[in-house]
Design an enzyme around this catalytic site. Sequence first.
Site, PDB file in Angstrom:
ATOM      1  N   TYR A   1      -8.943   4.777   8.273  1.00  0.00           N
ATOM      2  CA  TYR A   1      -9.049   5.029   9.712  1.00  0.00           C
ATOM      3  C   TYR A   1     -10.109   6.117   9.880  1.00  0.00           C
ATOM      4  O   TYR A   1      -9.940   7.220   9.355  1.00  0.00           O
ATOM      5  CB  TYR A   1      -7.729   5.546  10.278  1.00  0.00           C
ATOM      6  CG  TYR A   1      -6.629   4.498  10.358  1.00  0.00           C
ATOM      7  CD1 TYR A   1      -5.883   4.141   9.246  1.00  0.00           C
ATOM      8  CD2 TYR A   1      -6.327   3.885  11.575  1.00  0.00           C
ATOM      9  CE1 TYR A   1      -4.870   3.193   9.327  1.00  0.00           C
ATOM     10  CE2 TYR A   1      -5.315   2.934  11.663  1.00  0.00           C
ATOM     11  CZ  TYR A   1      -4.602   2.597  10.545  1.00  0.00           C
ATOM     12  OH  TYR A   1      -3.604   1.660  10.634  1.00  0.00           O
TER      13      TYR A   1
ATOM     14  N   LYS B   1       1.644  -1.309  15.305  1.00  0.00           N
ATOM     15  CA  LYS B   1       3.075  -1.408  15.570  1.00  0.00           C
ATOM     16  C   LYS B   1       3.548  -2.642  16.327  1.00  0.00           C
ATOM     17  O   LYS B   1       4.750  -2.900  16.402  1.00  0.00           O
ATOM     18  CB  LYS B   1       3.534  -0.163  16.364  1.00  0.00           C
ATOM     19  CG  LYS B   1       3.446   1.123  15.573  1.00  0.00           C
ATOM     20  CD  LYS B   1       4.417   1.115  14.422  1.00  0.00           C
ATOM     21  CE  LYS B   1       4.334   2.341  13.565  1.00  0.00           C
ATOM     22  NZ  LYS B   1       4.690   2.098  12.177  1.00  0.00           N
TER      23      LYS B   1
ATOM     24  N   PRO C   1      -3.465  -0.940  19.275  1.00  0.00           N
ATOM     25  CA  PRO C   1      -3.254  -1.350  17.879  1.00  0.00           C
ATOM     26  C   PRO C   1      -3.416  -0.247  16.829  1.00  0.00           C
ATOM     27  O   PRO C   1      -3.118  -0.480  15.659  1.00  0.00           O
ATOM     28  CB  PRO C   1      -4.318  -2.438  17.670  1.00  0.00           C
ATOM     29  CG  PRO C   1      -5.358  -2.180  18.696  1.00  0.00           C
ATOM     30  CD  PRO C   1      -4.663  -1.569  19.869  1.00  0.00           C
TER      31      PRO C   1
ATOM     32  N   TYR D   1       4.427   5.959  10.563  1.00  0.00           N
ATOM     33  CA  TYR D   1       3.529   4.883  10.146  1.00  0.00           C
ATOM     34  C   TYR D   1       4.258   3.853   9.289  1.00  0.00           C
ATOM     35  O   TYR D   1       4.079   2.646   9.470  1.00  0.00           O
ATOM     36  CB  TYR D   1       2.338   5.491   9.386  1.00  0.00           C
ATOM     37  CG  TYR D   1       1.205   4.527   9.147  1.00  0.00           C
ATOM     38  CD1 TYR D   1       0.288   4.237  10.143  1.00  0.00           C
ATOM     39  CD2 TYR D   1       1.055   3.908   7.914  1.00  0.00           C
ATOM     40  CE1 TYR D   1      -0.759   3.356   9.916  1.00  0.00           C
ATOM     41  CE2 TYR D   1       0.012   3.026   7.674  1.00  0.00           C
ATOM     42  CZ  TYR D   1      -0.890   2.750   8.683  1.00  0.00           C
ATOM     43  OH  TYR D   1      -1.911   1.874   8.461  1.00  0.00           O
TER      44      TYR D   1
ATOM     45  N   HIS E   1       0.838  -1.202   0.000  1.00  0.00           N
ATOM     46  CA  HIS E   1       0.000   0.000   0.000  1.00  0.00           C
ATOM     47  C   HIS E   1       0.867   1.244   0.000  1.00  0.00           C
ATOM     48  O   HIS E   1       1.777   1.367   0.811  1.00  0.00           O
ATOM     49  CB  HIS E   1      -0.875   0.042   1.260  1.00  0.00           C
ATOM     50  CG  HIS E   1      -1.971  -0.959   1.255  1.00  0.00           C
ATOM     51  ND1 HIS E   1      -3.004  -0.950   2.161  1.00  0.00           N
ATOM     52  CD2 HIS E   1      -2.218  -2.006   0.446  1.00  0.00           C
ATOM     53  CE1 HIS E   1      -3.831  -1.939   1.914  1.00  0.00           C
ATOM     54  NE2 HIS E   1      -3.369  -2.604   0.884  1.00  0.00           N
TER      55      HIS E   1
HETATM   56  P1  FAD Z   1       3.147 -13.276  20.683  1.00  0.00           P
HETATM   57  O1  FAD Z   1       2.688 -13.224  19.286  1.00  0.00           O
HETATM   58  O2  FAD Z   1       2.142 -13.089  21.774  1.00  0.00           O
HETATM   59  O3  FAD Z   1       3.910 -14.648  20.875  1.00  0.00           O
HETATM   60  C1  FAD Z   1       4.229 -15.175  22.148  1.00  0.00           C
HETATM   61  C2  FAD Z   1       4.201 -16.680  22.077  1.00  0.00           C
HETATM   62  O4  FAD Z   1       4.590 -17.202  23.338  1.00  0.00           O
HETATM   63  C3  FAD Z   1       2.813 -17.206  21.782  1.00  0.00           C
HETATM   64  O5  FAD Z   1       2.860 -18.139  20.714  1.00  0.00           O
HETATM   65  C4  FAD Z   1       2.381 -17.850  23.086  1.00  0.00           C
HETATM   66  O6  FAD Z   1       1.498 -18.946  22.880  1.00  0.00           O
HETATM   67  C5  FAD Z   1       3.721 -18.270  23.666  1.00  0.00           C
HETATM   68  N1  FAD Z   1       3.703 -18.441  25.121  1.00  0.00           N
HETATM   69  C6  FAD Z   1       3.068 -17.696  26.048  1.00  0.00           C
HETATM   70  N2  FAD Z   1       3.250 -18.201  27.268  1.00  0.00           N
HETATM   71  C7  FAD Z   1       4.038 -19.285  27.120  1.00  0.00           C
HETATM   72  C8  FAD Z   1       4.568 -20.245  28.031  1.00  0.00           C
HETATM   73  N3  FAD Z   1       4.280 -20.185  29.346  1.00  0.00           N
HETATM   74  N4  FAD Z   1       5.348 -21.237  27.546  1.00  0.00           N
HETATM   75  C9  FAD Z   1       5.627 -21.316  26.223  1.00  0.00           C
HETATM   76  N5  FAD Z   1       5.133 -20.452  25.306  1.00  0.00           N
HETATM   77  C10 FAD Z   1       4.356 -19.442  25.763  1.00  0.00           C
HETATM   78  N6  FAD Z   1       0.811  -5.550  15.411  1.00  0.00           N
HETATM   79  C11 FAD Z   1       1.242  -4.989  14.258  1.00  0.00           C
HETATM   80  O7  FAD Z   1       2.467  -4.802  14.093  1.00  0.00           O
HETATM   81  N7  FAD Z   1       0.404  -4.622  13.255  1.00  0.00           N
HETATM   82  C12 FAD Z   1      -0.926  -4.810  13.377  1.00  0.00           C
HETATM   83  O8  FAD Z   1      -1.652  -4.530  12.418  1.00  0.00           O
HETATM   84  C13 FAD Z   1      -1.447  -5.377  14.602  1.00  0.00           C
HETATM   85  N8  FAD Z   1      -2.754  -5.617  14.769  1.00  0.00           N
HETATM   86  C14 FAD Z   1      -3.185  -6.334  15.862  1.00  0.00           C
HETATM   87  C15 FAD Z   1      -4.529  -6.646  15.952  1.00  0.00           C
HETATM   88  C16 FAD Z   1      -4.973  -7.407  17.036  1.00  0.00           C
HETATM   89  C17 FAD Z   1      -6.439  -7.747  17.098  1.00  0.00           C
HETATM   90  C18 FAD Z   1      -4.048  -7.861  18.036  1.00  0.00           C
HETATM   91  C19 FAD Z   1      -4.517  -8.713  19.211  1.00  0.00           C
HETATM   92  C20 FAD Z   1      -2.727  -7.529  17.957  1.00  0.00           C
HETATM   93  C21 FAD Z   1      -2.270  -6.765  16.885  1.00  0.00           C
HETATM   94  N9  FAD Z   1      -0.932  -6.445  16.751  1.00  0.00           N
HETATM   95  C22 FAD Z   1      -0.506  -5.771  15.616  1.00  0.00           C
HETATM   96  C23 FAD Z   1       0.032  -6.835  17.779  1.00  0.00           C
HETATM   97  C24 FAD Z   1       0.814  -8.100  17.410  1.00  0.00           C
HETATM   98  O9  FAD Z   1      -0.069  -9.150  17.105  1.00  0.00           O
HETATM   99  C25 FAD Z   1       1.755  -8.491  18.566  1.00  0.00           C
HETATM  100  O10 FAD Z   1       2.478  -7.351  18.949  1.00  0.00           O
HETATM  101  C26 FAD Z   1       2.701  -9.627  18.172  1.00  0.00           C
HETATM  102  O11 FAD Z   1       1.999 -10.840  18.155  1.00  0.00           O
HETATM  103  C27 FAD Z   1       3.876  -9.729  19.145  1.00  0.00           C
HETATM  104  O12 FAD Z   1       4.657 -10.848  18.846  1.00  0.00           O
HETATM  105  P2  FAD Z   1       5.424 -11.651  19.998  1.00  0.00           P
HETATM  106  O13 FAD Z   1       6.110 -12.768  19.317  1.00  0.00           O
HETATM  107  O14 FAD Z   1       6.195 -10.693  20.827  1.00  0.00           O
HETATM  108  O15 FAD Z   1       4.280 -12.176  20.961  1.00  0.00           O
HETATM  109  C1  DHB Z   2      -4.499  -3.909  10.929  1.00  0.00           C
HETATM  110  C2  DHB Z   2      -4.576  -3.737  12.297  1.00  0.00           C
HETATM  111  C3  DHB Z   2      -4.286  -2.512  12.836  1.00  0.00           C
HETATM  112  O1  DHB Z   2      -4.337  -2.332  14.163  1.00  0.00           O
HETATM  113  C4  DHB Z   2      -3.929  -1.433  12.035  1.00  0.00           C
HETATM  114  O2  DHB Z   2      -3.681  -0.226  12.588  1.00  0.00           O
HETATM  115  C5  DHB Z   2      -3.833  -1.615  10.669  1.00  0.00           C
HETATM  116  C6  DHB Z   2      -4.110  -2.863  10.118  1.00  0.00           C
HETATM  117  C7  DHB Z   2      -4.844  -5.221  10.334  1.00  0.00           C
HETATM  118  O3  DHB Z   2      -5.242  -6.121  11.087  1.00  0.00           O
HETATM  119  O4  DHB Z   2      -4.736  -5.358   9.095  1.00  0.00           O
END
Ligand code: FAD
Ligand code: DHB
Length: 388
Positions: free
Chosen positions: A202, A293, A289, A381, A74
């Site tokens: 947005y 980021k 969210p 962004y 995009h």
């Molecule tokens: P996680 O993805 O949470 O991974 C942690 C892992 O550790 C998981 O697999 C979990 O099961 C495992 N774990 C936990 N406890 C234990 C344990 N005791 N033993 C072993 N394993 C364990 N971010 C963006 O950049 N862009 C977006 O558009 C965006 N949109 C989002 C929309 C939603 C609805 C949500 C919920 C989040 C969004 N995020 C977004 C945030 C993003 O998903 C997280 O920041 C990202 O998943 C972080 O990655 P991580 O690997 O640090 O943590």
């Molecule tokens: C998405 C999620 C977000 O929080 C955002 O700011 C932009 C895109 C997504 O899920 O695609």
Amino acid sequence: MPVRTQVGIIGAGPAGLLLAHLLHRAGIDSVVLEDRSRPHIEGRIRAGLLEQGSVDTLVEAGLGARLLREGLAHDGLELRFEGQSHRIDLLGLTGRRITIYGQQEAVKDMVAARLETGRPLHFEVEEVALHDIATDHPRLTWTKDGTAHELHCDVIAGCDGFHGPSREAMPPEVLRVYERVYPFAWLGILAEAPPISHELIYARHADGFALATMRSKILSRLYLQCAPEEDLALWPDARIWEALQTRLGVVNTGKIIRKGVTGMRSFVAEPMRHGRLFLTGDAAHIVPPTGAKGMNLAVADVRVLAAALAAFFRTGDTALMDRYSEICLKRVWKVQRFSWWMTSMLHRYSGDDPFEHRVQVAELDTLVHSEAARTALAEQYVGLPYDI
Ligand code: FAD
Ligand code: DHB
């Protein structure tokens, strides 16, 4: 029998899997422990937006084949308020773009890459515990199918998200926590409907925020501001579509295949390292969210940690390891500020506050009329450079 590895990685989210892969490419051994099943982590719908730097990181690491084929690049985004839409030309303002690619797709690519290396990735482990993190010989213990396991490590990477055990293993007296919980949440849906626009929208509306994003040309991802503990039973499909129509001005309806509510918080735990334990991604920080980021910050942390560990295992040099927390936190706080600002500008806070409304509209109008203001938004962004 205890086993040995160089880096014990807790969590197979984007942070843990990317770290494991970058370490493998540097010839460093690791063991990844994940408490959920493979289908669970590969089906978990979360982030969707990758900064250009995150895309470049995945591509450089050899994880980009499907991302380059299926990701939707995009060049801009739309801001909608007071019934009008205004485009922000991300590419024109910064020379960079963003890519839509579901986090679970990136996770699938990384799981496949990990399994191909033949290095260990254990799913459905239980009772993961960290020991001796302040020493040079930290250990991990866990159970699987009722059997106890022990792993001797040089370093432990806590990539276990917000609710994992790693941050809890740090002594409370060394940990400083900064937190803000917002008085609203997002109701998110995935629907079999073509996106209403080829770019993200947005929207700020008197009823609350809405966001139109997508996963493909036939799958829409849509979010609505709702109450923090919203009861999904109060949101039949018709009510969701009606609210989206009101806030976005237009919708393409279709079959809703997923519905969920996500709470919103800003959170930082400092420092991100204690002894031989390093926290990455959501284990150390959470952003609301609105700025998209979370996953991108996880990638940025992992880049620093992988480089620090490569230097350490190659020459014993701890200089970068010693600066890990400081380097990451600089970016983390800038991204916290941006995510908080986007959230504040676009959401309806509690009650009807005409002052808040007028200030939000003035802020959005400033973006429409000032290229300098638009550039400041666009730079954050699309993602700050890594050498900030
Ligand atoms: P996680 O993805 O949470 O991974 C942690 C892992 O550790 C998981 O697999 C979990 O099961 C495992 N774990 C936990 N406890 C234990 C344990 N005791 N033993 C072993 N394993 C364990 N971010 C963006 O950049 N862009 C977006 O558009 C965006 N949109 C989002 C929309 C939603 C609805 C949500 C919920 C989040 C969004 N995020 C977004 C945030 C993003 O998903 C997280 O920041 C990202 O998943 C972080 O990655 P991580 O690997 O640090 O943590
Ligand atoms: C998405 C999620 C977000 O929080 C955002 O700011 C932009 C895109 C997504 O899920 O695609």
